[in-house]
Design an enzyme around this catalytic site. Structure first.
Site, PDB file in Angstrom:
ATOM      1  N   SER A  67     -47.958  33.115  43.966  1.00 28.82           N
ATOM      2  CA  SER A  67     -47.801  33.210  42.513  1.00 28.82           C
ATOM      3  C   SER A  67     -49.114  32.838  41.846  1.00 28.82           C
ATOM      4  O   SER A  67     -49.908  32.058  42.387  1.00 28.82           O
ATOM      5  CB  SER A  67     -46.698  32.255  42.033  1.00 28.82           C
TER       6      SER A  67
ATOM      7  N   TYR B 101     -42.389  24.251  41.610  1.00 29.42           N
ATOM      8  CA  TYR B 101     -42.553  25.660  41.983  1.00 29.42           C
ATOM      9  C   TYR B 101     -44.026  25.961  42.271  1.00 29.42           C
ATOM     10  O   TYR B 101     -44.359  26.584  43.292  1.00 29.42           O
ATOM     11  CB  TYR B 101     -42.031  26.546  40.855  1.00 29.42           C
TER      12      TYR B 101
END
Length: 285
Positions: free
Chosen positions: A177, A190
């Site tokens: 990400s 995350y």
């Protein structure tokens, strides 16, 4: 794609989220795409392949000739729709529901793939989970552990189970990400897992070099998937992606070609690398 709406209607779901409930639906398929057969005969296992980026990758890979194993949690309607779409294009797919946070299921997932198709040529570690929290103090212990189990520990479990069935020339693509590179103040755990995905990708690529198994990653930016309305409140969901240079979120169909490139013969000299379909954010990584 550039002409798409730059903001979305406010909306909210519960995790893991459903594509069926999204307004508008993510763009996961291009019916005018002309395949060239670059993955003909390949076997691809894709976690989180029921919707979003995973769905777009599954459909694109199937069009290019790969047989698909789709792992998903419990979004049966989304998974069935993805399987039907693959079959519409003449592809072959099986669905394997279950929780990749559990090592035993990761092993069963690989066993199901091998039982059906005999081997695994392409492993896409894509499934992920996130929980919005404005401060470190707000992060609940169960959410913290769950996020690490799904986002990074499962990659270890599935890859370990799959490697005995992967031959010379096979490949692994992990989903990282943009948050691994620029951080996210409200996705602390995350972002940490995605940083671990990048380190895992780089280290595993070196570890598997003697086996001639390539390992790369894709680090998407803000993409319109069920994870977004399932993670953020309605107003934040509506503004998702507005802060990137392109001033809009991306669609799964704009990310899937990065996976196809890394899975193709065009990328045989690439390993340990990360591609960045992120709307123009420069991360230098």
């Amino acid at each position: 794609m550039e002409a798409q709406t730059r903001t979305m209607p406010p909306q909210k779901q519960q995790l893991p989220g459903s594509e069926k409930k999204m307004d508008p639906k993510p763009v996961t398929d291009d019916p005018d795409y002309k395949p060239t057969g670059m993955l003909k005969g390949k076997i691809a296992l894709i976690t989180g392949g029921d919707s979003g980026i995973g769905k777009a990758v599954a459909v694109l890979f199937a069009k290019e000739g790969a047989k698909i194993i789709i792992s998903y949690l419990n979004e049966h309607e989304d998974a069935d729709d993805t399987k039907k779409l693959i079959e519409h294009y003449g592809g072959d797919a099986i669905l394997v529901p279950g929780d990749i946070a559990e090592p035993a299921f990761c092993k069963r997932l690989v066993e199901a793939a091998v039982k059906e198709f005999g081997r695994i040529d392409i492993l896409i570690n894509n499934a992920a989970e996130q929980h919005d929290a404005k401060t470190l103090e707000e992060i609940k212990p169960d959410h913290l552990e769950r996020t690490f189990r799904v986002n990074i520990l499962a990659m270890f479990y599935i890859t370990k189970a799959a490697l005995p069935y992967m031959q010379k020339g096979s490949l692994i693509i992990n989903t990282a990400s943009v948050t691994a590179y620029k951080g996210s103040p409200e996705l602390l755990d995350y972002s940490a897992t995605k940083g671990a995905v990048v380190a895992f990708t780089r280290s595993l690529s070196i570890n598997l070099e003697k086996k001639d198994i390539r390992v790369n990653a894709v680090a998407p930016g803000p993409i319109w998937t069920p994870l977004i309305p399932a993670s953020f409140d309605a107003e934040k969901t509506a503004k998702h992606g507005a802060d990137v240079p392109k001033k809009r979120l991306g669609q799964p169909i704009e990310v899937a070609p990065s996976y196809l490139f890394l899975a193709s013969e065009a990328a045989t000299y690439m390993s340990g690398q990360v591609l960045h379909p992120n709307g123009g954010t420069v991360v230098n990584g």
